[in-house]
Design a protein around this motif. Structure first.
Motif, PDB file in Angstrom:
ATOM      1  N   ASN A 196      11.256  -4.626   2.700  1.00 37.34           N
ATOM      2  CA  ASN A 196      11.632  -3.147   2.719  1.00 37.34           C
ATOM      3  C   ASN A 196      12.745  -2.858   3.783  1.00 37.34           C
ATOM      4  O   ASN A 196      12.844  -1.517   4.387  1.00 37.34           O
ATOM      5  N   GLY A 197      13.514  -3.763   4.037  1.00 39.55           N
ATOM      6  CA  GLY A 197      14.520  -3.635   5.092  1.00 39.55           C
ATOM      7  C   GLY A 197      15.461  -2.558   5.032  1.00 39.55           C
ATOM      8  O   GLY A 197      16.160  -2.181   5.942  1.00 39.55           O
ATOM      9  N   HIS A 198      15.604  -2.191   3.614  1.00 40.29           N
ATOM     10  CA  HIS A 198      16.798  -0.993   3.513  1.00 40.29           C
ATOM     11  C   HIS A 198      16.272   0.173   4.052  1.00 40.29           C
ATOM     12  O   HIS A 198      17.088   0.959   4.138  1.00 40.29           O
ATOM     13  N   VAL A 199      15.030   0.411   4.381  1.00 40.52           N
ATOM     14  CA  VAL A 199      14.694   1.661   5.152  1.00 40.52           C
ATOM     15  C   VAL A 199      15.600   1.726   6.522  1.00 40.52           C
ATOM     16  O   VAL A 199      15.830   3.003   6.778  1.00 40.52           O
ATOM     17  N   SER A 200      15.661   0.864   7.335  1.00 42.07           N
ATOM     18  CA  SER A 200      16.261   0.815   8.458  1.00 42.07           C
ATOM     19  C   SER A 200      17.735   0.224   8.371  1.00 42.07           C
ATOM     20  O   SER A 200      18.605   0.355   9.391  1.00 42.07           O
ATOM     21  N   GLY A 201      18.020  -0.743   7.391  1.00 41.77           N
ATOM     22  CA  GLY A 201      19.148  -1.470   7.329  1.00 41.77           C
ATOM     23  C   GLY A 201      19.272  -2.840   8.099  1.00 41.77           C
ATOM     24  O   GLY A 201      20.134  -3.477   8.104  1.00 41.77           O
ATOM     25  N   ARG A 202      17.938  -3.183   8.432  1.00 39.98           N
ATOM     26  CA  ARG A 202      17.942  -4.517   9.233  1.00 39.98           C
ATOM     27  C   ARG A 202      17.535  -5.663   8.227  1.00 39.98           C
ATOM     28  O   ARG A 202      17.132  -5.314   7.279  1.00 39.98           O
ATOM     29  N   LYS A 203      17.713  -6.698   8.847  1.00 38.55           N
ATOM     30  CA  LYS A 203      17.178  -8.120   7.906  1.00 38.55           C
ATOM     31  C   LYS A 203      16.698  -9.091   8.929  1.00 38.55           C
ATOM     32  O   LYS A 203      16.782  -8.731  10.293  1.00 38.55           O
ATOM     33  N   ILE A 204      16.300 -10.109   8.299  1.00 41.42           N
ATOM     34  CA  ILE A 204      15.678 -11.255   9.086  1.00 41.42           C
ATOM     35  C   ILE A 204      16.825 -11.577  10.155  1.00 41.42           C
ATOM     36  O   ILE A 204      18.146 -12.045   9.644  1.00 41.42           O
ATOM     37  N   GLY A 238       5.917  -4.276  13.403  1.00 44.96           N
ATOM     38  CA  GLY A 238       6.617  -2.857  13.373  1.00 44.96           C
ATOM     39  C   GLY A 238       6.576  -2.016  12.034  1.00 44.96           C
ATOM     40  O   GLY A 238       6.812  -2.870  11.065  1.00 44.96           O
ATOM     41  N   ILE A 239       6.063  -0.792  12.069  1.00 47.16           N
ATOM     42  CA  ILE A 239       6.048  -0.166  10.661  1.00 47.16           C
ATOM     43  C   ILE A 239       6.766   0.938  10.952  1.00 47.16           C
ATOM     44  O   ILE A 239       6.710   1.947  11.834  1.00 47.16           O
ATOM     45  N   ASN A 240       7.785   1.159   9.992  1.00 44.36           N
ATOM     46  CA  ASN A 240       8.653   2.381   9.887  1.00 44.36           C
ATOM     47  C   ASN A 240       8.597   2.868   8.477  1.00 44.36           C
ATOM     48  O   ASN A 240       9.174   2.452   7.364  1.00 44.36           O
ATOM     49  N   TYR A 241       7.934   4.066   8.137  1.00 44.60           N
ATOM     50  CA  TYR A 241       7.821   4.922   7.144  1.00 44.60           C
ATOM     51  C   TYR A 241       8.748   6.140   6.902  1.00 44.60           C
ATOM     52  O   TYR A 241       8.689   6.854   7.813  1.00 44.60           O
ATOM     53  N   ASP A 242       9.520   5.858   6.073  1.00 47.59           N
ATOM     54  CA  ASP A 242      10.507   7.068   5.621  1.00 47.59           C
ATOM     55  C   ASP A 242       9.859   8.360   5.191  1.00 47.59           C
ATOM     56  O   ASP A 242       9.482   8.300   4.057  1.00 47.59           O
ATOM     57  N   VAL A 243       9.702   9.396   5.990  1.00 48.51           N
ATOM     58  CA  VAL A 243       8.962  10.789   5.536  1.00 48.51           C
ATOM     59  C   VAL A 243       9.982  11.585   5.302  1.00 48.51           C
ATOM     60  O   VAL A 243       9.642  13.013   5.089  1.00 48.51           O
ATOM     61  N   THR A 244      11.082  11.263   5.375  1.00 43.33           N
ATOM     62  CA  THR A 244      12.168  12.447   5.038  1.00 43.33           C
ATOM     63  C   THR A 244      11.976  13.350   3.721  1.00 43.33           C
ATOM     64  O   THR A 244      11.893  14.772   3.952  1.00 43.33           O
ATOM     65  N   ALA A 245      11.879  12.811   2.781  1.00 46.88           N
ATOM     66  CA  ALA A 245      11.234  13.622   1.664  1.00 46.88           C
ATOM     67  C   ALA A 245      10.025  14.315   1.823  1.00 46.88           C
ATOM     68  O   ALA A 245       9.727  15.712   1.297  1.00 46.88           O
ATOM     69  N   LEU A 246       9.066  13.860   2.602  1.00 45.25           N
ATOM     70  CA  LEU A 246       7.744  14.288   2.667  1.00 45.25           C
ATOM     71  C   LEU A 246       7.684  15.506   3.709  1.00 45.25           C
ATOM     72  O   LEU A 246       6.836  16.392   3.700  1.00 45.25           O
ATOM     73  N   MET A 247       8.618  15.611   4.503  1.00 44.68           N
ATOM     74  CA  MET A 247       8.982  16.710   5.287  1.00 44.68           C
ATOM     75  C   MET A 247       9.083  18.319   4.687  1.00 44.68           C
ATOM     76  O   MET A 247       8.538  19.131   5.284  1.00 44.68           O
ATOM     77  N   ASN A 248       9.353  18.167   3.386  1.00 39.68           N
ATOM     78  CA  ASN A 248       9.615  19.087   2.802  1.00 39.68           C
ATOM     79  C   ASN A 248       8.618  19.518   1.591  1.00 39.68           C
ATOM     80  O   ASN A 248       9.055  20.412   0.896  1.00 39.68           O
ATOM     81  N   VAL A 249       7.458  18.756   1.419  1.00 38.68           N
ATOM     82  CA  VAL A 249       6.500  18.921   0.392  1.00 38.68           C
ATOM     83  C   VAL A 249       5.466  19.851   1.124  1.00 38.68           C
ATOM     84  O   VAL A 249       5.249  20.357   2.130  1.00 38.68           O
ATOM     85  N   GLN A 285       0.784  -1.327   0.054  1.00 32.44           N
ATOM     86  CA  GLN A 285       0.009  -0.073  -0.136  1.00 32.44           C
ATOM     87  C   GLN A 285       0.961   1.030  -0.003  1.00 32.44           C
ATOM     88  O   GLN A 285       0.535   2.350  -0.705  1.00 32.44           O
ATOM     89  N   PHE A 286       2.037   1.390   0.799  1.00 32.68           N
ATOM     90  CA  PHE A 286       2.686   2.458   1.105  1.00 32.68           C
ATOM     91  C   PHE A 286       4.193   2.727   0.363  1.00 32.68           C
ATOM     92  O   PHE A 286       4.722   3.596   0.314  1.00 32.68           O
ATOM     93  N   GLY A 287       4.386   1.501  -0.365  1.00 36.41           N
ATOM     94  CA  GLY A 287       5.602   1.302  -1.342  1.00 36.41           C
ATOM     95  C   GLY A 287       6.989   1.020  -0.529  1.00 36.41           C
ATOM     96  O   GLY A 287       6.762   0.663   0.538  1.00 36.41           O
ATOM     97  N   LYS A 288       8.024   1.408  -1.403  1.00 38.25           N
ATOM     98  CA  LYS A 288       9.227   1.011  -1.085  1.00 38.25           C
ATOM     99  C   LYS A 288       9.933   1.728   0.212  1.00 38.25           C
ATOM    100  O   LYS A 288      10.922   1.255   0.798  1.00 38.25           O
TER     101      LYS A 288
END
Length: 215
Positions: free
Chosen positions: A46-54, A110-121, A20-23
């Motif tokens: 989408n573990g690349h968001v935090s850099g974690r893995k199973i 756990g849900i972690n959504y990267d909002v960095t880019a959205l903070m400036n829109v 639903q919310f993408g990469k």
């Protein structure tokens, strides 16, 4: 419903949220029945968001919850709070605790959504990027392992007091150690050695301070 079918449903839910919310949306599942806190993550997308893995370990919120369960406290979900990644990106995070068929807390979603880019829109996206400023669950960074998590918690304990350990008196050290206890730091293997060395006290004194902090 069996434990396998419950987990299967949870994994399907995680896939749906990520789709639903993408990469930029990481979804992970922790298994609280795992005895080794360094390996609680049993599913992640989408573990690349935090850099974690199973196979990676518990977060600060998970540790706090395990400590609260042991103390018999009421467990509440943490929704819409702010965290940051190791490289400084801003995440909007939610942590949901789920019970198994016996009524015991078994999984964490756990849900972690990267909002960095959205903070400036445009202001039209404010409803998505707003985080709960009163929820302190997201203090510090999302760690890559429990050793990093312990380091973060120790640094936070120093910030709470506002002076380095060498300048702290006994009561201040007890307050700092109480913070670490409440945060679940002592659930981490060999954390007592690291904390006692950091604060320049013996293991015996550390356990004495822990007992005093409970009072």
């Amino acid at each position: 419903m069996t434990e396998d079918s419950s987990l299967e449903m949870l994994v399907s839910t995680a896939h749906g949220i990520a789709r639903q919310f993408g990469k930029d949306c990481e979804v992970c599942i922790h298994d609280l029945s795992v005895k080794d806190l360094e390996h609680t993550i049993i599913f992640i997308i989408n573990g690349h968001v935090s850099g974690r893995k199973i196979g990676d370990g518990a977060s600060k919120v998970v540790l706090e919850t395990l400590e609260a369960i042991e103390k018999g406290d009421i467990i509440v979900d943490h929704l819409g709070y702010r965290t940051t990644t190791q490289d400084g990106r801003i995440l909007k995070s939610s942590t949901v605790f789920l019970k198994d068929s016996t009524g015991k807390y078994r999984w964490v979603l756990g849900i972690n959504y990267d909002v960095t880019a959205l903070m400036n829109v445009d202001a039209a996206l404010q409803s998505i990027t707003t985080v709960e400023s009163h929820d302190s669950s997201g203090d510090g960074q999302i760690p890559l392992n429990v050793n990093d998590l312990l380091d973060n918690l120790i640094n936070q304990s120093v910030k709470r007091i506002g002076k380095p350990p060498a300048l702290m008196n006994k009561e201040e050290k007890i307050q700092a150690i109480q913070f670490l206890r409440d945060a679940g730091a002592f659930l981490i293997t060999k954390s007592g050695d690291k904390v006692s060395n950091f604060y320049g006290i013996s293991k015996f004194t550390l356990y004495s301070y822990i007992d005093q902090s409970k009072k």
